[in-house]
Design a protein around this motif. Structure first.
Motif, PDB file in Angstrom:
ATOM      1  N   ALA A 170       2.833  10.163   2.141  1.00  0.00           N
ATOM      2  CA  ALA A 170       2.581  10.024   0.709  1.00  0.00           C
ATOM      3  C   ALA A 170       1.546  11.044   0.246  1.00  0.00           C
ATOM      4  N   GLU A 171       0.475  11.174   1.002  1.00  0.00           N
ATOM      5  CA  GLU A 171      -0.591  12.113   0.620  1.00  0.00           C
ATOM      6  C   GLU A 171      -0.092  13.552   0.650  1.00  0.00           C
ATOM      7  N   ARG A 172       0.793  13.863   1.592  1.00  0.00           N
ATOM      8  CA  ARG A 172       1.320  15.225   1.698  1.00  0.00           C
ATOM      9  C   ARG A 172       2.034  15.648   0.418  1.00  0.00           C
ATOM     10  N   TYR A 173       2.710  14.685  -0.234  1.00  0.00           N
ATOM     11  CA  TYR A 173       3.481  15.014  -1.430  1.00  0.00           C
ATOM     12  C   TYR A 173       2.795  14.543  -2.718  1.00  0.00           C
ATOM     13  N   GLY A 174       1.515  14.197  -2.629  1.00  0.00           N
ATOM     14  CA  GLY A 174       0.794  13.753  -3.816  1.00  0.00           C
ATOM     15  C   GLY A 174       1.340  12.458  -4.378  1.00  0.00           C
ATOM     16  N   ALA A 175       1.879  11.601  -3.508  1.00  0.00           N
ATOM     17  CA  ALA A 175       2.499  10.341  -3.920  1.00  0.00           C
ATOM     18  C   ALA A 175       1.594   9.161  -3.575  1.00  0.00           C
ATOM     19  N   THR A 176       1.964   7.994  -4.047  1.00  0.00           N
ATOM     20  CA  THR A 176       1.277   6.743  -3.722  1.00  0.00           C
ATOM     21  C   THR A 176       2.187   5.891  -2.865  1.00  0.00           C
ATOM     22  N   LEU A 177       1.651   5.344  -1.794  1.00  0.00           N
ATOM     23  CA  LEU A 177       2.434   4.500  -0.908  1.00  0.00           C
ATOM     24  C   LEU A 177       2.596   3.119  -1.520  1.00  0.00           C
ATOM     25  N   ARG A 178       3.805   2.585  -1.435  1.00  0.00           N
ATOM     26  CA  ARG A 178       4.091   1.228  -1.894  1.00  0.00           C
ATOM     27  C   ARG A 178       4.801   0.472  -0.779  1.00  0.00           C
ATOM     28  N   LEU A 179       4.192  -0.601  -0.314  1.00  0.00           N
ATOM     29  CA  LEU A 179       4.775  -1.428   0.737  1.00  0.00           C
ATOM     30  C   LEU A 179       5.355  -2.693   0.132  1.00  0.00           C
ATOM     31  N   THR A 180       6.533  -3.087   0.590  1.00  0.00           N
ATOM     32  CA  THR A 180       7.121  -4.340   0.149  1.00  0.00           C
ATOM     33  C   THR A 180       7.597  -5.139   1.343  1.00  0.00           C
ATOM     34  N   ARG A 181       7.797  -6.407   1.110  1.00  0.00           N
ATOM     35  CA  ARG A 181       8.162  -7.332   2.169  1.00  0.00           C
ATOM     36  C   ARG A 181       9.676  -7.395   2.348  1.00  0.00           C
ATOM     37  N   LEU A 182      10.128  -7.479   3.571  1.00  0.00           N
ATOM     38  CA  LEU A 182      11.543  -7.687   3.865  1.00  0.00           C
ATOM     39  C   LEU A 182      11.917  -9.123   3.530  1.00  0.00           C
ATOM     40  N   ARG A 183      12.953  -9.286   2.715  1.00  0.00           N
ATOM     41  CA  ARG A 183      13.456 -10.628   2.403  1.00  0.00           C
ATOM     42  C   ARG A 183      14.836 -10.834   3.045  1.00  0.00           C
ATOM     43  N   PRO A 184      15.139 -12.064   3.446  1.00  0.00           N
ATOM     44  CA  PRO A 184      16.413 -12.335   4.122  1.00  0.00           C
ATOM     45  C   PRO A 184      17.556 -12.595   3.148  1.00  0.00           C
ATOM     46  N   SER A 185      17.716 -11.726   2.146  1.00  0.00           N
ATOM     47  CA  SER A 185      18.788 -11.905   1.175  1.00  0.00           C
ATOM     48  C   SER A 185      19.711 -10.699   1.188  1.00  0.00           C
ATOM     49  N   GLY A 186      20.911 -10.855   0.618  1.00  0.00           N
ATOM     50  CA  GLY A 186      21.901  -9.801   0.688  1.00  0.00           C
ATOM     51  C   GLY A 186      22.249  -9.496   2.139  1.00  0.00           C
ATOM     52  N   ARG A 187      22.431  -8.208   2.457  1.00  0.00           N
ATOM     53  CA  ARG A 187      22.681  -7.846   3.853  1.00  0.00           C
ATOM     54  C   ARG A 187      21.444  -8.069   4.713  1.00  0.00           C
ATOM     55  N   GLY A 188      20.275  -8.184   4.066  1.00  0.00           N
ATOM     56  CA  GLY A 188      19.059  -8.461   4.813  1.00  0.00           C
ATOM     57  C   GLY A 188      19.121  -9.758   5.593  1.00  0.00           C
ATOM     58  N   ALA A 189      19.973 -10.686   5.145  1.00  0.00           N
ATOM     59  CA  ALA A 189      20.107 -11.955   5.869  1.00  0.00           C
ATOM     60  C   ALA A 189      20.681 -11.740   7.262  1.00  0.00           C
ATOM     61  N   ASP A 190      21.513 -10.702   7.421  1.00  0.00           N
ATOM     62  CA  ASP A 190      22.159 -10.452   8.709  1.00  0.00           C
ATOM     63  C   ASP A 190      21.204  -9.865   9.742  1.00  0.00           C
ATOM     64  N   VAL A 191      20.141  -9.223   9.278  1.00  0.00           N
ATOM     65  CA  VAL A 191      19.248  -8.530  10.212  1.00  0.00           C
ATOM     66  C   VAL A 191      17.808  -9.034  10.153  1.00  0.00           C
ATOM     67  N   TRP A 192      17.563 -10.078   9.346  1.00  0.00           N
ATOM     68  CA  TRP A 192      16.186 -10.535   9.160  1.00  0.00           C
ATOM     69  C   TRP A 192      15.550 -10.962  10.478  1.00  0.00           C
ATOM     70  N   ASP A 193      16.291 -11.680  11.301  1.00  0.00           N
ATOM     71  CA  ASP A 193      15.728 -12.142  12.571  1.00  0.00           C
ATOM     72  C   ASP A 193      15.277 -10.966  13.438  1.00  0.00           C
ATOM     73  N   GLU A 194      16.010  -9.858  13.357  1.00  0.00           N
ATOM     74  CA  GLU A 194      15.675  -8.694  14.173  1.00  0.00           C
ATOM     75  C   GLU A 194      14.643  -7.773  13.534  1.00  0.00           C
TER      76      GLU A 194
END
Length: 438
Positions: A210-234
């Motif tokens: 982020a710093e290299r490109y003058g950007a701001t880092l944004r972190l978000t949480r993985l939710r078990p919805s959509g296709r995320g439900a298939d891989v949430w456990d992993e």
């Protein structure tokens, strides 16, 4: 999908800025302010602080954790004129800005027309993209606007980790977009990262990118919805990694956006910067490509469907009169978490994470840092709901490529040179997502 997620609200950001007290008395005063904000927001506002608007389910990628199972366009998408009417309503309601996502929103042929229309009507735009259309020319155009923010998705600090989740070539595509934005003089782009089991150890590297490109880092949480439900456990971080993430956010949180994704971690002790509450139907919501309004961008399911902007008299009518929103805004107890001394810190965790793991709404978060979620997940009788919205690839692709069922996730340090990643997309796109019939 953006994903992820909802955008970082300006009012929430104001609360974030009081999170670095200089003395114990300052800390107490600022904590009281945050509590008062939470109490006010829990009863709902006259208009959302910000909302997520998914313009299309069409996408050139097929990320394994996509919240909306995006891939193919829904032929019922709102027309250009319907989208403009919706923007007019946002302006009347004084919605400060919208977080536009998808799918990949830039593949809509009227995308730039809608962005220009929104900014001309005093509705700010933050759009999330995988970078596919952020050419040098587009980056120059974006740099000339004061009312557009860009969020580029990247889920690994190297190609091996990122491309295992987002598809071959997606790492280079995202960095190319960031490079084009930086070269054009675009200030403060956002680097959006979904925290997973495979990238928690790369947090410092993400910050460096982020710093290299003058950007701001944004972190978000993985939710078990959509296709995320298939891989949430992993994919979802282990309890040990949750603690690593919490400690890292305490050290770096003033310069990192989270959109209040990790308020469940506040039960470790010190509250993280932000409102630390579930804003679903209170201060945020989602409008999907066909005009359906959901309480939360992470909860695309009939249980959280509040209405439709076309069928139910417009967005304002849904926001003000939806029975679902009234239910969410009504005072409620702590439920099974009432006896926990950490409830005021974590507020019971994420509604969507509980719902899509089959846990009760008044129960603990599946990633409860006190361990109560693990006990709840051990109940083998729980019913795990699945969304009826799925725009993944065709089951039998026309050209004989991979199918679209649940996607196995494999991160191998010994992958043979020149081998192809085993998850979709095997190509950039199995079916053109570009809309030609508006």
């Amino acid at each position: 999908m953006i994903i992820g997620a909802p955008a970082d609200a300006p009012v929430a950001s104001a609360a974030v800025r009081v999170a670095a007290p200089s003395s114990s008395s300052d800390r107490a005063t600022q904590s009281d302010r945050a509590v008062r904000l939470v109490d006010r927001f829990e009863s709902g506002l006259a208009a959302p602080i910000c909302l997520t608007w998914e313009l299309t389910y069409a996408c050139n990628l097929s990320c394994v954790h996509c919240l909306s199972s995006s891939g193919r366009r829904d032929p019922r998408e709102l027309s250009t004129e319907q989208c403009k009417a919706l923007i007019d309503e946002f302006e009347r309601m004084q919605v400060f800005y919208v977080n536009i996502g998808g799918g990949e929103p830039t593949v809509r042929p009227d995308f730039w027309e809608l962005v220009d229309y929104a900014t001309a009507h005093r509705v700010g735009v933050k759009f999330s993209t995988n970078g596919v259309r952020i050419t040098p020319e587009v980056a120059t155009r974006l740099a000339a606007s004061d009312y557009v923010d860009v969020q580029v998705s990247l889920d690994g600090a190297d190609a091996a980790v990122n491309d295992a989740v987002r598809g071959p070539g997606s790492y280079d595509m995202a960095l190319r977009a960031l490079e084009n934005l930086a070269a054009a003089g675009f200030r403060d782009a956002k680097l959006s990262v979904v925290a997973t089991r495979h990238n928690i150890g790369q947090l410092d590297q993400f910050l460096a990118i982020a710093e290299r490109y003058g950007a701001t880092l944004r972190l978000t949480r993985l939710r078990p919805s959509g296709r995320g439900a298939d891989v949430w456990d992993e994919l979802h971080p282990t309890p040990e990694q949750q603690r690593v993430l919490y400690d890292w956010l305490l050290r770096n949180g003033e310069g990192v956006l989270t959109g209040d994704s990790f308020f469940h971690l506040s039960a470790y002790g010190q509250a993280l910067p932000g409102l630390n509450m579930c804003g679903a139907g209170r201060v945020v919501c989602l409008v999907d490509p066909v005009g359906d309004v959901y309480a939360c961008p992470f909860a695309i399911h009939d249980r959280f469907l509040a209405g439709n902007v076309v069928a139910d008299g417009g967005f304002g009518a849904v926001w003000r009169s939806s029975e679902l929103f009234a239910e969410l805004r009504a005072p409620s107890g702590a439920g099974a978490c009432a006896s926990c001394s950490h409830y005021d810190a974590c507020r019971g965790g994420c509604m969507a994470a509980k719902f899509f793991t089959g846990l009760p709404a008044d129960g603990p978060d599946p990633e409860c840092v006190q361990g109560y979620g693990e006990a709840a997940l051990a109940d083998t009788t729980r019913m795990i709901p699945r969304s009826s919205v799925d725009h993944s690839r065709r089951a039998v692709p026309r050209s004989g490529g991979r199918g679209s069922g649940p996607v196995p996730l494999t991160l191998s340090a010994t992958r043979p040179a020149g081998s192809v990643s085993p998850y979709p997309p095997a190509r950039a796109c199995e079916e053109s997502p570009v809309i030609r019939d508006h």
